[in-house]
Scaffold this active site. Sequence first.
Site, PDB file in Angstrom:
ATOM      1  N   GLU A  33       1.684   6.140  -7.623  1.00  0.00           N
ATOM      2  CA  GLU A  33       2.046   7.178  -8.600  1.00  0.00           C
ATOM      3  C   GLU A  33       2.083   6.610 -10.013  1.00  0.00           C
ATOM      4  O   GLU A  33       1.593   7.217 -10.963  1.00  0.00           O
ATOM      5  CB  GLU A  33       3.430   7.758  -8.264  1.00  0.00           C
ATOM      6  CG  GLU A  33       3.503   8.487  -6.939  1.00  0.00           C
ATOM      7  CD  GLU A  33       3.879   7.588  -5.767  1.00  0.00           C
ATOM      8  OE1 GLU A  33       3.468   6.406  -5.758  1.00  0.00           O
ATOM      9  OE2 GLU A  33       4.575   8.071  -4.864  1.00  0.00           O
ATOM     10  N   CYS A  92       9.013   7.086  -4.597  1.00  0.00           N
ATOM     11  CA  CYS A  92      10.230   6.269  -4.650  1.00  0.00           C
ATOM     12  C   CYS A  92      11.047   6.614  -5.902  1.00  0.00           C
ATOM     13  O   CYS A  92      10.580   7.331  -6.802  1.00  0.00           O
ATOM     14  CB  CYS A  92       9.876   4.783  -4.628  1.00  0.00           C
ATOM     15  SG  CYS A  92       9.369   4.125  -6.234  1.00  0.00           S
ATOM     16  N   GLU A 123      -0.060  -4.291  -4.451  1.00  0.00           N
ATOM     17  CA  GLU A 123       1.038  -5.169  -4.032  1.00  0.00           C
ATOM     18  C   GLU A 123       0.867  -6.588  -4.570  1.00  0.00           C
ATOM     19  O   GLU A 123      -0.170  -6.928  -5.147  1.00  0.00           O
ATOM     20  CB  GLU A 123       1.132  -5.174  -2.498  1.00  0.00           C
ATOM     21  CG  GLU A 123       1.476  -3.792  -1.966  1.00  0.00           C
ATOM     22  CD  GLU A 123       1.770  -3.761  -0.485  1.00  0.00           C
ATOM     23  OE1 GLU A 123       1.415  -4.714   0.241  1.00  0.00           O
ATOM     24  OE2 GLU A 123       2.369  -2.752  -0.040  1.00  0.00           O
ATOM     25  N   ASN A 157      -1.477   1.941  -4.770  1.00  0.00           N
ATOM     26  CA  ASN A 157      -0.460   0.896  -4.821  1.00  0.00           C
ATOM     27  C   ASN A 157      -1.145  -0.468  -4.878  1.00  0.00           C
ATOM     28  O   ASN A 157      -2.175  -0.702  -4.225  1.00  0.00           O
ATOM     29  CB  ASN A 157       0.540   0.985  -3.660  1.00  0.00           C
ATOM     30  CG  ASN A 157      -0.072   1.106  -2.287  1.00  0.00           C
ATOM     31  OD1 ASN A 157      -1.152   1.656  -2.111  1.00  0.00           O
ATOM     32  ND2 ASN A 157       0.620   0.579  -1.296  1.00  0.00           N
TER      33      ASN A 157
END
Length: 136
Positions: free
Chosen positions: A58, A90, A47, A45
């Site tokens: 993912e 998600c 951010e 991830n």
Amino acid sequence: MKNEIFEKALSSALEVRKNAYAPYSNFAVGAAIVTTDGTIFTGVNVENSSFGATNCAERTALFSAVTAGYRDFEAIFIASNLSGKAVFPCGICRQVLADFNPEMRVILVNSETKKVEQDLLLSDIFPGIFEFGKEQ
Ligand code: THU
């Protein structure tokens, strides 16, 4: 999937998680997507201070694989730990993954215990997929 590829993807997801850029949530996720020919691409991830610009692990893994010319995916390993449990992908990631293979294996790995917590199919957690109709 061959056991050797399974183990390699599992450790890749755990290992790459260390590279997550998550200074806002402090929640690190590592992913490893496996192509039908057994090639592995990883992602974390990433951010951003504009929170909506964040990219999940993912999608980072999938985008990297597609960039390299791969489109046939068999499984994705997702390594994380939130209050003792591995998290599910998600909704945005489910939609993005489903465009390539709605029956993809989704393997949730606990990054503390380093064990597989859930091994299911994307269709189990993402029914009623939105499909536009592809030209190719
Ligand atoms: N995140 C992922 O990378 N994958 C998931 O499956 C769930 C959420 C990230 C996005 C964000 O950086 C942080 O986790 C908190 O939502």
